[in-house]
Scaffold this motif. Sequence first.
Motif, mmCIF file in Angstrom:
data_model
loop_
_atom_site.group_PDB
_atom_site.id
_atom_site.type_symbol
_atom_site.label_atom_id
_atom_site.label_comp_id
_atom_site.label_asym_id
_atom_site.label_seq_id
_atom_site.Cartn_x
_atom_site.Cartn_y
_atom_site.Cartn_z
ATOM 1 N N GLU A 547 -15.988 -1.749 -13.620
ATOM 2 C CA GLU A 547 -15.433 -0.589 -12.929
ATOM 3 C C GLU A 547 -16.011 -0.451 -11.527
ATOM 4 O O GLU A 547 -15.295 -0.121 -10.571
ATOM 5 N N LEU A 550 -14.344 -2.995 -9.307
ATOM 6 C CA LEU A 550 -13.002 -2.560 -8.934
ATOM 7 C C LEU A 550 -13.061 -1.464 -7.875
ATOM 8 O O LEU A 550 -12.277 -1.469 -6.918
ATOM 9 N N ALA A 551 -14.008 -0.541 -8.035
ATOM 10 C CA ALA A 551 -14.134 0.524 -7.049
ATOM 11 C C ALA A 551 -14.558 -0.033 -5.692
ATOM 12 O O ALA A 551 -14.059 0.397 -4.643
ATOM 13 N N ARG A 552 -15.482 -1.012 -5.699
ATOM 14 C CA ARG A 552 -15.928 -1.602 -4.448
ATOM 15 C C ARG A 552 -14.797 -2.364 -3.763
ATOM 16 O O ARG A 552 -14.620 -2.293 -2.540
ATOM 17 N N GLN A 553 -14.015 -3.088 -4.570
ATOM 18 C CA GLN A 553 -12.873 -3.806 -4.004
ATOM 19 C C GLN A 553 -11.858 -2.840 -3.395
ATOM 20 O O GLN A 553 -11.304 -3.094 -2.326
ATOM 21 N N GLU A 554 -11.670 -1.736 -4.075
ATOM 22 C CA GLU A 554 -10.731 -0.750 -3.549
ATOM 23 C C GLU A 554 -11.253 -0.160 -2.243
ATOM 24 O O GLU A 554 -10.493 0.039 -1.279
ATOM 25 N N GLU A 555 -12.566 0.120 -2.182
ATOM 26 C CA GLU A 555 -13.143 0.634 -0.944
ATOM 27 C C GLU A 555 -13.016 -0.377 0.188
ATOM 28 O O GLU A 555 -12.740 -0.013 1.338
ATOM 29 N N ARG A 557 -10.714 -2.664 0.496
ATOM 30 C CA ARG A 557 -9.313 -2.691 0.932
ATOM 31 C C ARG A 557 -8.985 -1.492 1.814
ATOM 32 O O ARG A 557 -8.297 -1.617 2.834
ATOM 33 N N VAL A 558 -9.510 -0.335 1.438
ATOM 34 C CA VAL A 558 -9.273 0.852 2.258
ATOM 35 C C VAL A 558 -9.912 0.700 3.623
ATOM 36 O O VAL A 558 -9.320 1.029 4.667
#
Length: 921
Positions: A547, A550-555, A557-558
Motif C-alpha cells: 500500500e 502504491l501511495a508513493r507511486q501515486e504521489e 505521478r501527481v
Amino acid sequence: MAAPTNAEQTQLQDMEEDEARMEEKEMESDEEEEEEEEEEGMRVENSDDEEDDSSEDEKENEAEIQRLEEQLSINAFDYNCHVDLIKLLKQEGELFRLRKARQKMSELFPLTEEIWLDWLKDEIRLTEEESNREKVYELFERAVKDYICPEIWLEFAQYSIGGMGSPVSVGGIREFENAILSTLQPPPGRIPRNEEQELIKTQLDRIHTLFRRQLAIPLMDMEATYAEYEEWSEHGVPEAVVHQYKKALQQMEKCKPFEEALLVAEPPKLTEYQAYIDFELKEGDPARIQITFERALAENCLVPDMWSKCTQYLDRQLKIKDLVLSTHERAVRNCPWTMSLWKSYLLALERHGADHHTVSDVFEKALNAGFIQATDYVEIWQVYLDYLRRRVDFSKESSKELEELREAFSRCLDYMKQDVEERFGESGDPSCVVMQIWAKIEALHCKNMQKARELWDNIMTKGNSKYANMWLEYYNLERSYGDSVHCRKALHRAVQCTSDYPEHVCEVLLTFERVEGSLEDWDTAVQKTESRMNRINEQRAKAAEKEANLARQEEERVEQRRKVKAEKKVQKKDQKGTQAGEKRKANQEDQDEWNKDSAPKRRRGNVESTTDEYMETETGLFGKNASARPKPSAGLKKAPPGHSDAAEKQNEDKPELRDDCCSVFISNLAFTLQEPEAKLKALFESCGSITQVRPIFGNRGVFRGYCYVQFESPASVTEALKLDRREVEGRPMFVSPCVDKHKNPDFKVFKYNTSLEKHKIFISGLPFSCTKEQLEEICKQHGTVKEVRLVTYRSGKPKGLAYVEFADETQASQAVLKMDGVEVEGNKISVAISNPPRRNLNEKPGSSRPAADMMPRQNYGSRGKGRTQLSLLPRSLHRQTAGVAKVENGTGAEKIEGTVNTTGEPRTLSNSDFAKMLLNK
C-alpha cells in the motif's frame, strides 16, 4: 277573327306561367332523384369501407387482447395491463370475458370508483330477473369496502329503491346510513333520509332519528340541514338536538381550516391530509380519526406510509378484529410490493387468532407479491417462521407442528437459494440468520445438538469462516448447549480460519484453556496462536508495504504531472517575455540613438528644475488623485512621481493600525457608488463600533467596488458577515472575512456546499420577475421552508435559479415530485434535489508561482492593459526597463555631451534642455 279580350289575355298568361312552373318542378324532381341515386351509391361504398375498417380494427383489438392476457399470465400484478384489458373487452362487447377480467382484477387490487361504477351499471342493465338482483347486491357490498365513495353508496341506495318490497332492498337502503360515517361532506341534497321517507313514510320517529344523527356530526353546510329540520318538524327542534347541533358546530369550526385547505389543494393532497390526521390524533376521537384516515387513503391509496400509519393506529388503539383485518387486507392489495405491510398483516392475523390456513394463504400471497429487494423475502420468511415456532409445543418429542416448522425452514433455505438468488443475484441473507435461528431452536428446544452442528457447518461453508463474530456465535452455542470438546474444536478452527480479528479469537481460546484446559492443551493453544499471529503479522506487513508503494507511486505521478504543468506555464510565459523584451530592446536602441544624435547640440542653461522635478509623463499626473493635485509651477522643487501617493497610502493604511481579525472585506459594490465610506459606515454601524472604512480607488480616482471595514471588536465581524448578499443600490454586496491569502492560501470564501444536499432542492427555469417571497409561498405548500436563496449575477440580476431548504429529506422529496414541471408565470420550472458540481479550485501557491515570479512584470501605462498599447509620447521619453540604468527626469548624462558637471557627476536636465533637443532634432 276577333281580337282576345283583356280577360282572355290574362287567362292565357296564367296558363303559360303554370306550365313553366310545372316544367321547373319536374326538372327539380329529376335532379333530386339523380342526387339520391348518387348518395345511395356513396353510402354503399362507405358502408363497404367501414366494414373493412371495422374488421381490421377487430383483428387488431383481438391481437392486443391476447397479448395482454399472455402478459398477465406472466405477471398477474401488472395493474396497467388489467386496466387496458378491461377497456378493450368493453369496447369489443365481450361481456363474459369482461366480467371475468374484472373479477380477476378485483381479487388482486381494489378497484377505483370509475371501474366499480362501470361494472355495476353494466351488471344492472343485464339484470332483469329478481333472482339475479342478489348478485348485484353482493357486488355493491364488495364495492363499498374498497374505498369511501359516496357515488357508489348513492347508486346502491337508488338500486335498492328500485326493488322496494324485497327484504334485500330494505337492508340495502338502511345500510346506506354508513355513508354519513364515511365522509365529512356528503353531496348536497343527497342524504339517506330522503330515500327513507320514500320507503317508510309512516315511521316519523325514524326520520327524526336520522335528522338528529346528522345534526350531531360535524359536517359542512350544517346550517342548511338544521333549517330544513326546523321547517319539517311540526313541534320544533328539541333542546337536546340543539345542544348537540351547537357542539357539532364548534367541532366543525376547529376542522374548518383543514377542510378549506383540502378544498383548494390539488390531488393527492398528502401534506394537507397528514396535517389533518395529526390534528385528529391530538383530539383523540377514534371515529373521526378513522374517517380522516379513510378519506386520506381514498386519494393516496398508493402511499405505503399512509397505510402503515393507519394500520398501526388500528392495531394499537381500536383493536377491533374485523376493522383491523379488513384494513390490513386493503393495504396489501393497494401496495403489494411493500413488505412491511405484509409483515403487519401476518402479525395482525396471529394477534386476532386467525386460523392456520388463513395465515398460510396470506403468506403465500406475500411471496408472490414481487418485493423489490432480496432482504424483504428474508424478513417475511422470518415472520412466518416465528409464527410457526410459536405454534409448536416443545414439551412433546415430536408433533405435527414441529415437523411443519422444520419443513418450513428447509423450504425457506431452498427458496433463498433458488428463487431469490436467481432473481437478485444474492440470497439476501449473507450472514445466514435463518440457519442460525434454526440451529438455536434445535439446540434449545429440541436438544438436538447434532442437527445444530450440521447447520453451523453449512453456515461456515458459505463464506462465513473468515469472520470472528460467526465463530464466536458458534462457540457460544456450544458453550451453552454442547460440551467442552466441541468448544475447543470450534476455537481451534476459528484460529486457523479467521482473518478479520484473529487477535480476539486467540484471546478467547487462551481464556478457555485457562479455565478448563490442561497443561498440554495450554501449550498447544499457545503454539497455534503464536504461529497464526506470526503469519498474520507477516501478511499485514506485506500489505502495508504494498500500500505504501502504491501511495508513493501515486504521489510521484501527481508530482510529475504538476512539474510538467509548471514547465508548460514557464515556457509559455518565457515566450511572451521574450517578445516583450525584444520590443523594449528596440525601443531602447531608438532612444540611445536619438540621445546620441542630440547630445552635441545641447548646451548648458540655467538650472530651472532639480532631480525632483515632476514630469508630465504617462505615469505622472495621471496617478491616483491626480485631478486634485495642482500643476507644479516652474522653479519649485517637486516630488518624483509616485512619492506623494506612496506617502498618502502609508498614512492611510498604517500596518500598526490594521487588524485583520477585526476586519471584513466588502466586494461587488457598484463603481458608481457615491461616498462609499459614509454609506458603508452607516450600513455597518449596527454591527459594532467601526475603527475605519478603507475604500479602494483606481489610478484615476474612481472607486473600484471593494473596501475594508475594521471594527473595534472581533465580535462585530460575526454580525457583519450576516449582511452578506445585502442589496446595495441594486447589487448584492459580498461580505467575507479579511484573510491574507498569502498566509492562508487554502482559505475559501465560498460558503455553500458542493455536495449532495437531500433536504434542499434546486429550481431552474424561474421567471426573472419571481421574488423570494413568491417562491417561498409556492414551496411552503409542500413542507416547512427554512431558507430560500435566489441565485443572481454579480450585478444583482437574477439567473432564474434558486435553492430552497426544507426541514427534512421527506419534504424535499415530496416537493420535487409535486413541483417538477409546474408552470410559474408562464415558465415551466425544473426541480431536483440539490447536488451542486464541485468548484474548480485554483492551484496552491508554490506549484508554479515561483517560476512565474522570476519573469519581469510588464509595466502598463496609466491607460492600463486596454484595447491598445499605443502611446502618444516619443519613445525616448518612456521609462527605461529594468535591464537599463534608471533614468530620472532625462538623466543619462554620462552618455550625453555637456551633461557632466565639474565634479564628474551627471547633472539633471531642465525643461529648456529638452526643448532645445527637440528643436535640434
